[in-house]
Design an enzyme around this catalytic site. Sequence first.
Site, PDB file in Angstrom:
ATOM      1  N   ARG A 118      83.030 150.850  25.829  1.00  0.00           N
ATOM      2  CA  ARG A 118      82.432 149.606  25.348  1.00  0.00           C
ATOM      3  C   ARG A 118      82.782 148.442  26.284  1.00  0.00           C
ATOM      4  O   ARG A 118      81.925 147.627  26.620  1.00  0.00           O
ATOM      5  CB  ARG A 118      82.882 149.303  23.919  1.00  0.00           C
ATOM      6  CG  ARG A 118      82.166 148.106  23.321  1.00  0.00           C
ATOM      7  CD  ARG A 118      82.391 147.940  21.829  1.00  0.00           C
ATOM      8  NE  ARG A 118      83.781 147.728  21.480  1.00  0.00           N
ATOM      9  CZ  ARG A 118      84.542 148.610  20.822  1.00  0.00           C
ATOM     10  NH1 ARG A 118      84.047 149.767  20.428  1.00  0.00           N
ATOM     11  NH2 ARG A 118      85.795 148.336  20.544  1.00  0.00           N
ATOM     12  N   GLU A 127      93.585 143.243  40.681  1.00  0.00           N
ATOM     13  CA  GLU A 127      92.406 143.357  39.820  1.00  0.00           C
ATOM     14  C   GLU A 127      92.601 144.390  38.730  1.00  0.00           C
ATOM     15  O   GLU A 127      91.632 144.904  38.183  1.00  0.00           O
ATOM     16  CB  GLU A 127      91.189 143.739  40.675  1.00  0.00           C
ATOM     17  CG  GLU A 127      90.871 142.734  41.743  1.00  0.00           C
ATOM     18  CD  GLU A 127      89.785 143.227  42.691  1.00  0.00           C
ATOM     19  OE1 GLU A 127      89.473 144.430  42.703  1.00  0.00           O
ATOM     20  OE2 GLU A 127      89.262 142.396  43.434  1.00  0.00           O
ATOM     21  N   ASP A 171      88.913 134.680  41.629  1.00  0.00           N
ATOM     22  CA  ASP A 171      89.606 134.133  40.455  1.00  0.00           C
ATOM     23  C   ASP A 171      88.653 134.025  39.271  1.00  0.00           C
ATOM     24  O   ASP A 171      89.029 134.292  38.133  1.00  0.00           O
ATOM     25  CB  ASP A 171      90.196 132.762  40.768  1.00  0.00           C
ATOM     26  CG  ASP A 171      91.350 132.831  41.749  1.00  0.00           C
ATOM     27  OD1 ASP A 171      91.970 133.904  41.868  1.00  0.00           O
ATOM     28  OD2 ASP A 171      91.631 131.805  42.400  1.00  0.00           O
TER      29      ASP A 171
END
Length: 109
Positions: free
Chosen positions: A47, A30, A4
């Site tokens: 990035r 995820e 988490d």
Amino acid sequence: GVGDQVIVATSRILRNFSPDAAIVGRLGGEEFAVIITAGADKSLAERLCRVVARAEILPDREKVTISAGTATGMIASDADWHRLYTAADTALYDAKRTGRNRVQAAAAA
């Protein structure tokens, strides 16, 4: 738990380092999506990978990395959305399979 903590920290990074007009959301588990408008910075995915890899997310300094699949196109219908999502998802799994912590662009349609 630790999972988490990673999800919360990663989502915060994605939101903070994406353009203001970006749509950032968790797709489940995820997986996250960042949707940007045409003409936006195409290096955004690279990035974001760099920022997450440099972040101190876990207290034991174990690094967290992300992989990204990208797809580009017009979304004018549900079919367009499904096509782009599927292309980006396929590219994501290609990125994971070929080394992780990297970006893979979808093949041109």
